[in-house]
Design an enzyme around this catalytic site. Structure first.
Site, PDB file in Angstrom:
ATOM      1  N   HIS A   1      -3.476   6.666  -2.876  1.00 33.74           N
ATOM      2  CA  HIS A   1      -3.536   5.980  -4.094  1.00 33.74           C
ATOM      3  C   HIS A   1      -3.529   6.965  -4.781  1.00 33.74           C
ATOM      4  O   HIS A   1      -4.455   7.885  -5.214  1.00 33.74           O
ATOM      5  CB  HIS A   1      -4.794   5.014  -4.731  1.00 33.74           C
ATOM      6  CG  HIS A   1      -4.379   4.586  -5.552  1.00 33.74           C
ATOM      7  ND1 HIS A   1      -3.690   4.113  -6.374  1.00 33.74           N
ATOM      8  CD2 HIS A   1      -5.312   5.384  -6.670  1.00 33.74           C
ATOM      9  CE1 HIS A   1      -3.537   3.682  -7.227  1.00 33.74           C
ATOM     10  NE2 HIS A   1      -4.415   3.875  -7.726  1.00 33.74           N
TER      11      HIS A   1
ATOM     12  N   ASN B   1      -4.396   3.197   2.583  1.00 34.62           N
ATOM     13  CA  ASN B   1      -3.591   3.325   2.200  1.00 34.62           C
ATOM     14  C   ASN B   1      -3.429   4.919   1.516  1.00 34.62           C
ATOM     15  O   ASN B   1      -4.499   5.749   0.970  1.00 34.62           O
ATOM     16  CB  ASN B   1      -3.843   2.608   1.445  1.00 34.62           C
ATOM     17  CG  ASN B   1      -2.275   2.522  -0.235  1.00 34.62           C
ATOM     18  OD1 ASN B   1      -1.589   2.382  -0.031  1.00 34.62           O
ATOM     19  ND2 ASN B   1      -3.706   2.259  -1.144  1.00 34.62           N
TER      20      ASN B   1
ATOM     21  N   GLY C   1       9.695   6.862  -0.536  1.00 38.44           N
ATOM     22  CA  GLY C   1       9.154   7.342   0.887  1.00 38.44           C
ATOM     23  C   GLY C   1       9.065   9.370   0.723  1.00 38.44           C
ATOM     24  O   GLY C   1       8.913   9.580   2.257  1.00 38.44           O
ATOM     25  N   THR C   2       8.835  10.052   0.101  1.00 40.16           N
ATOM     26  CA  THR C   2       8.451  10.975   0.185  1.00 40.16           C
ATOM     27  C   THR C   2       6.828  11.464   1.157  1.00 40.16           C
ATOM     28  O   THR C   2       6.906  12.399   1.523  1.00 40.16           O
ATOM     29  CB  THR C   2       8.442  11.766  -1.313  1.00 40.16           C
ATOM     30  OG1 THR C   2       7.009  11.358  -2.086  1.00 40.16           O
ATOM     31  CG2 THR C   2       9.544  11.616  -1.938  1.00 40.16           C
ATOM     32  N   ASN C   3       6.354  10.420   0.639  1.00 39.51           N
ATOM     33  CA  ASN C   3       5.543  10.512   1.517  1.00 39.51           C
ATOM     34  C   ASN C   3       5.714  10.443   3.412  1.00 39.51           C
ATOM     35  O   ASN C   3       4.530  10.917   3.948  1.00 39.51           O
ATOM     36  CB  ASN C   3       4.044   9.768   0.947  1.00 39.51           C
ATOM     37  CG  ASN C   3       3.223  10.040   0.026  1.00 39.51           C
ATOM     38  OD1 ASN C   3       2.296  11.119   0.292  1.00 39.51           O
ATOM     39  ND2 ASN C   3       3.264   9.683  -1.189  1.00 39.51           N
TER      40      ASN C   3
ATOM     41  N   ILE D   1       2.386  -6.819  -1.345  1.00 40.31           N
ATOM     42  CA  ILE D   1       0.745  -7.336  -1.455  1.00 40.31           C
ATOM     43  C   ILE D   1       0.667  -8.176   0.195  1.00 40.31           C
ATOM     44  O   ILE D   1       1.882  -8.822   0.283  1.00 40.31           O
ATOM     45  CB  ILE D   1       0.144  -8.939  -2.489  1.00 40.31           C
ATOM     46  CG1 ILE D   1       0.932  -8.053  -3.691  1.00 40.31           C
ATOM     47  CG2 ILE D   1      -0.592  -9.638  -2.138  1.00 40.31           C
ATOM     48  CD1 ILE D   1      -0.832  -7.215  -4.438  1.00 40.31           C
TER      49      ILE D   1
HETATM   50  C1  GRF Z   1       3.202   7.553  -4.155  1.00 43.08           C
HETATM   51  O1  GRF Z   1       2.994   8.313  -5.691  1.00 43.08           O
HETATM   52  C2  GRF Z   1       1.556   6.539  -3.914  1.00 43.08           C
HETATM   53  O2  GRF Z   1       0.641   6.932  -4.118  1.00 43.08           O
HETATM   54  C3  GRF Z   1       1.914   5.405  -4.299  1.00 43.08           C
HETATM   55  O3  GRF Z   1       3.533   4.990  -4.790  1.00 43.08           O
HETATM   56  C4  GRF Z   1       4.078   6.163  -4.458  1.00 43.08           C
HETATM   57  C5  GRF Z   1       4.843   6.345  -2.968  1.00 43.08           C
HETATM   58  O4  GRF Z   1       5.542   7.309  -3.423  1.00 43.08           O
HETATM   59  N1  GRF Z   1       1.689   3.963  -4.163  1.00 43.08           N
HETATM   60  P1  GRF Z   1       7.270   8.035  -1.815  1.00 43.08           P
HETATM   61  O5  GRF Z   1       7.927   6.619  -1.831  1.00 43.08           O
HETATM   62  O6  GRF Z   1       5.998   7.701  -0.863  1.00 43.08           O
HETATM   63  O7  GRF Z   1       8.028   8.452  -2.515  1.00 43.08           O
END
Ligand code: GRF
Length: 209
Positions: free
Chosen positions: A111, A109, A13-15, A94
């Site tokens: 990527h 999303n 969950g860093t994003n 999915i």
């Molecule tokens: C990120 O690299 C994203 O691009 C990919 O999965 C990873 C998720 O990382 N789809 P996080 O869980 O947000 O740390």
């Protein structure tokens, strides 16, 4: 009216953290993080959400008999929370056509490559960066796109690049792309969506400045 944002996660969950920080700093000001849905109960992303007082849900694919039932379960949570934007932030499960159709052009999303390179089925996690390094590309980066029925196939909203270094490993490239690209363009795209600044014209996404 602030738009309601749901974030779908599966891992660290860093994003999600970047989205939370962007809300705190005002980068995201046209929407608010309303709920977080994880595809597995031990995703650390759930802790990040709880620490910030964001309601959490767990929806595990294995608890549902069919993809359609899983889609419906996700839609029920989203409908219940009056969600305007769904952000997939490292969501590895999915989903089916029912979900994508119900939230047509309301799901984005992130990527970790420059789509259309190194994307689609099988390209996730470190595999993306291994493929980029094996191909020998000199730049890589990340893409935020709308989600449609084709894996990583929806219209591109934002992309950001990094230079590939000669001593890069899949791990170092992954880390740099997260820090320098993903954590910036995902919150930026969420804010643009919530501000009503995105218009889709064929394959192009036009951004109102
Ligand atoms: C990120 O690299 C994203 O691009 C990919 O999965 C990873 C998720 O990382 N789809 P996080 O869980 O947000 O740390």
């Amino acid at each position: 009216m602030l738009k309601n944002i749901a974030v779908l996660v599966s891992g660290g969950g860093t994003n999600l953290q970047a989205l939370i920080d962007a809300q705190d700093s005002g980068v995201i000001h046209s929407g608010r993080l309303t709920c977080v849905i994880a595809s597995n109960a031990d995703a650390y992303a759930l802790t990040r959400a709880k620490n910030h007082g964001i309601p959490t849900y767990v929806a595990r694919r294995k608890d549902y008999k069919s993809l359609e039932e899983y889609d419906n379960a996700l839609c029920d949570i989203l409908d219940e929370n009056h969600i305007d934007l769904v952000v997939m932030a490292g969501f590895l499960t999915i989903t089916g056509p029912a979900f994508v159709r119900r939230y047509d052009h309301k799901i984005i999303n992130i990527h970790p490559s420059l789509i259309p390179a190194f994307c689609g089925q099988g390209f996730y996690g470190l595999k993306v960066h291994e493929a980029a390094l094996n191909y020998g590309v000199k730049v890589s980066g990340a893409t935020v796109h709308f989600v449609n029925e084709v894996a990583d196939g929806g219209e591109i909203i934002l992309q950001k690049t990094v230079d590939v270094r000669e001593d890069d490993t899949p791990e170092t490239l992954q880390k740099r792309i997260m820090q320098e690209c993903e954590w910036h363009i995902l919150p930026e795209a969420a804010e643009l969506f919530c501000a009503g600044a995105l218009t889709v014209s064929g394959r192009r996404v036009l951004i109102k400045k």
